[in-house]
Design a protein around this motif. Structure first.
Motif, PDB file in Angstrom:
ATOM      1  N   ALA A  20      10.185   1.175  -6.208  1.00 51.32           N
ATOM      2  CA  ALA A  20       9.474   1.055  -4.936  1.00 51.32           C
ATOM      3  C   ALA A  20       8.315   0.075  -5.042  1.00 51.32           C
ATOM      4  O   ALA A  20       8.088  -0.746  -4.141  1.00 51.32           O
ATOM      5  CB  ALA A  20       8.974   2.428  -4.497  1.00 51.32           C
ATOM      6  N   ARG A  21       7.577   0.140  -6.143  1.00 57.19           N
ATOM      7  CA  ARG A  21       6.461  -0.779  -6.346  1.00 57.19           C
ATOM      8  C   ARG A  21       6.944  -2.222  -6.372  1.00 57.19           C
ATOM      9  O   ARG A  21       6.339  -3.118  -5.771  1.00 57.19           O
ATOM     10  CB  ARG A  21       5.747  -0.452  -7.660  1.00 57.19           C
ATOM     11  CG  ARG A  21       4.526  -1.324  -7.943  1.00 57.19           C
ATOM     12  CD  ARG A  21       4.130  -1.294  -9.402  1.00 57.19           C
ATOM     13  NE  ARG A  21       5.159  -1.853 -10.258  1.00 57.19           N
ATOM     14  CZ  ARG A  21       5.354  -3.156 -10.429  1.00 57.19           C
ATOM     15  NH1 ARG A  21       4.593  -4.036  -9.790  1.00 57.19           N
ATOM     16  NH2 ARG A  21       6.309  -3.596 -11.221  1.00 57.19           N
ATOM     17  N   THR A  26       7.091  -7.620  -2.731  1.00 59.44           N
ATOM     18  CA  THR A  26       7.639  -8.750  -1.978  1.00 59.44           C
ATOM     19  C   THR A  26       8.015  -8.374  -0.552  1.00 59.44           C
ATOM     20  O   THR A  26       7.889  -9.187   0.366  1.00 59.44           O
ATOM     21  CB  THR A  26       8.885  -9.305  -2.702  1.00 59.44           C
ATOM     22  OG1 THR A  26       8.567  -9.559  -4.071  1.00 59.44           O
ATOM     23  CG2 THR A  26       9.358 -10.600  -2.053  1.00 59.44           C
ATOM     24  N   TYR A  27       8.463  -7.146  -0.364  1.00 61.53           N
ATOM     25  CA  TYR A  27       8.930  -6.702   0.955  1.00 61.53           C
ATOM     26  C   TYR A  27       8.219  -5.393   1.338  1.00 61.53           C
ATOM     27  O   TYR A  27       8.798  -4.312   1.268  1.00 61.53           O
ATOM     28  CB  TYR A  27      10.454  -6.510   0.944  1.00 61.53           C
ATOM     29  CG  TYR A  27      11.190  -7.738   0.467  1.00 61.53           C
ATOM     30  CD1 TYR A  27      11.332  -8.851   1.301  1.00 61.53           C
ATOM     31  CD2 TYR A  27      11.706  -7.810  -0.819  1.00 61.53           C
ATOM     32  CE1 TYR A  27      11.988  -9.993   0.866  1.00 61.53           C
ATOM     33  CE2 TYR A  27      12.363  -8.952  -1.255  1.00 61.53           C
ATOM     34  CZ  TYR A  27      12.498 -10.038  -0.415  1.00 61.53           C
ATOM     35  OH  TYR A  27      13.148 -11.170  -0.848  1.00 61.53           O
ATOM     36  N   ILE A 286      16.142  -3.601 -10.432  1.00 59.01           N
ATOM     37  CA  ILE A 286      16.738  -2.919  -9.276  1.00 59.01           C
ATOM     38  C   ILE A 286      16.266  -3.565  -7.980  1.00 59.01           C
ATOM     39  O   ILE A 286      17.054  -3.800  -7.057  1.00 59.01           O
ATOM     40  CB  ILE A 286      16.384  -1.422  -9.291  1.00 59.01           C
ATOM     41  CG1 ILE A 286      17.015  -0.737 -10.502  1.00 59.01           C
ATOM     42  CG2 ILE A 286      16.851  -0.743  -8.004  1.00 59.01           C
ATOM     43  CD1 ILE A 286      16.544   0.680 -10.728  1.00 59.01           C
ATOM     44  N   ALA A 287      14.966  -3.864  -7.894  1.00 59.93           N
ATOM     45  CA  ALA A 287      14.421  -4.485  -6.683  1.00 59.93           C
ATOM     46  C   ALA A 287      15.056  -5.843  -6.422  1.00 59.93           C
ATOM     47  O   ALA A 287      15.388  -6.180  -5.275  1.00 59.93           O
ATOM     48  CB  ALA A 287      12.906  -4.616  -6.804  1.00 59.93           C
ATOM     49  N   ILE A 294      21.355  -6.596   0.114  1.00 63.84           N
ATOM     50  CA  ILE A 294      21.264  -6.429   1.566  1.00 63.84           C
ATOM     51  C   ILE A 294      20.627  -7.622   2.264  1.00 63.84           C
ATOM     52  O   ILE A 294      20.398  -7.593   3.470  1.00 63.84           O
ATOM     53  CB  ILE A 294      20.517  -5.132   1.935  1.00 63.84           C
ATOM     54  CG1 ILE A 294      19.079  -5.150   1.403  1.00 63.84           C
ATOM     55  CG2 ILE A 294      21.250  -3.926   1.403  1.00 63.84           C
ATOM     56  CD1 ILE A 294      18.302  -3.892   1.784  1.00 63.84           C
ATOM     57  N   GLY A 295      20.348  -8.689   1.494  1.00 60.61           N
ATOM     58  CA  GLY A 295      19.840  -9.916   2.107  1.00 60.61           C
ATOM     59  C   GLY A 295      18.402  -9.855   2.548  1.00 60.61           C
ATOM     60  O   GLY A 295      18.031 -10.479   3.558  1.00 60.61           O
ATOM     61  N   LEU A 296      17.567  -9.152   1.791  1.00 60.49           N
ATOM     62  CA  LEU A 296      16.153  -9.096   2.144  1.00 60.49           C
ATOM     63  C   LEU A 296      15.509 -10.475   2.118  1.00 60.49           C
ATOM     64  O   LEU A 296      14.545 -10.738   2.842  1.00 60.49           O
ATOM     65  CB  LEU A 296      15.399  -8.181   1.175  1.00 60.49           C
ATOM     66  CG  LEU A 296      15.702  -6.680   1.241  1.00 60.49           C
ATOM     67  CD1 LEU A 296      14.985  -5.962   0.110  1.00 60.49           C
ATOM     68  CD2 LEU A 296      15.293  -6.109   2.583  1.00 60.49           C
ATOM     69  N   ASP A 297      16.051 -11.366   1.283  1.00 63.85           N
ATOM     70  CA  ASP A 297      15.476 -12.704   1.126  1.00 63.85           C
ATOM     71  C   ASP A 297      15.931 -13.686   2.194  1.00 63.85           C
ATOM     72  O   ASP A 297      15.618 -14.870   2.137  1.00 63.85           O
ATOM     73  CB  ASP A 297      15.813 -13.260  -0.261  1.00 63.85           C
ATOM     74  CG  ASP A 297      17.321 -13.278  -0.532  1.00 63.85           C
ATOM     75  OD1 ASP A 297      18.095 -12.894   0.369  1.00 63.85           O
ATOM     76  OD2 ASP A 297      17.719 -13.667  -1.652  1.00 63.85           O
TER      77      ASP A 297
END
Length: 335
Positions: A20-21, A26-27, A286-287, A294-297
């Motif tokens: 989570a950290r 970044t998100y 993992i992050a 899922i394409g966070l970037d």
């Protein structure tokens, strides 16, 4: 762009918090579901993380007790013996990443994927610290035209406990996996007994007593490089940074040998180091996988398939993030 929550099963533990950290760095706006067996503990973790909700999943229910709640990806941070989380992800068509199975027990997961090979991306995240070995090793292998041998030595500081879930997983693997899957001269073998006991040099040159470990890194690196000899050895002791009077760290020693692009013999020795220990490096991996899954970037999400972490993680991006966290890949003199 908004995203549905990421479900972290075991998210209230040490690796869950580090994941989570790393995501928040970044998100910060991505919502999380913190799944745990103890609701109070999960609620405390969710409050600490922020923009997170605590749940106690029902692993016996088809929908894990989530009914129609939308999820963007499932991450399993402990050994899910029932594979309920994988069935849930395949049924929903969402990415699934698990990190705690042994190399000897992946058949049920592979079989589940083979029944629905176009449903979602399924990541066998059992590589040591989720890509911390394979991504740097494959990056370093580019200096070779031919890789003949890869020897990996992972040093876990004796004070780097990682929490009760990690300890439980290691006890389980140690009990059921006494032999070490390795590749030697092109043949797959199981090292056991005295043959599995080795010594390797830590970052500071200290000798570490270690034993062969059946990490899936061995199979991935052998397939990716064609190296006829690959082995993974795991040792526990005092990390080089703590030996110098500092805080603990985690170390991965990478010894590669073969021939360079001119045909000359080439040997290299490097160490992957993270100053926070094993959990932060695992969480980082993992992050970075979730970023791509899922394409966070902003890039297209990973297409359905069965993956090792190194097939998804970009080496330059991974190494840059490692440096941001104070980690590094150090070139070492040959013994």
């Amino acid at each position: 762009m908004s995203f549905n929550p990421i479900l972290l099963l075991g998210g209230s533990g040490s690796i869950g918090k580090q994941t989570a950290r790393a995501l928040r760095a970044t998100y910060p706006d991505v919502p999380l579901l913190i799944g745990g067996r103890d609701l109070t503990r999960a609620q405390r973790a969710a409050a600490e993380i922020g923009n997170a909700q605590a749940i106690v999943p029902d692993m016996n229910a088809a929908e894990l007790g989530l009914e129609d709640k939308q999820i963007s990806a499932v991450v399993v941070l402990y050994k899910d013996h029932s594979l309920a989380s994988l069935r849930f992800a395949l049924a929903r068509g969402i990415p699934h990443l698990s990190i705690s199975s042994g190399v000897f027990e992946i058949a049920p997961e592979v079989a589940s994927f083979m029944q629905s090979p176009t449903a979602s991306a399924v990541v066998l995240g059992y590589e040591w610290l989720v890509g911390a070995t394979t991504v740097p090793a494959l990056h370093l292998s580019k200096s070779f035209a031919q890789v003949d041998e890869i020897r990996i030595g992972a040093l876990v500081d004796e004070q780097d406990t990682g929490g009760p879930a990690v300890a439980e997983d290691f006890e389980y693997l140690s009990r059921l996996m006494p032999a070490a899957l390795s590749r030697r001269n092109g043949n797959w073998i199981w090292r056991e007994g005295d043959e599995a006991n080795v010594t390797f040099s830590a970052l500071d040159g200290s000798k570490i007593d270690a034993a062969g470990f059946s990490s899936i890194d061995v199979t991935g690196l052998a397939a990716a490089t064609g190296a006829p000899s690959v082995q993974f050895n795991l040792g526990k002791g005092i990390s080089s940074s703590r030996r110098k009077g500092g805080a603990l760290s985690t170390e991965i020693l990478l010894d590669l040998s073969g021939r360079d692009h001119t045909g000359q013999t080439l040997r290299t020795r490097h160490a992957v180091v993270h100053p926070g220990g094993a959990a932060p490096l695992t969480g980082m991996g993992i992050a970075l996988l979730l970023e791509r899954l899922i394409g966070l970037d902003g890039q297209p999400p990973v297409t359905p398939g069965l993956y090792f972490p190194y097939q998804i993680l970009d080496a330059s991006h991974y190494l840059a993030r490692l440096a941001q966290e104070g980690g590094e890949v150090v070139q070492l003199p040959l013994p």
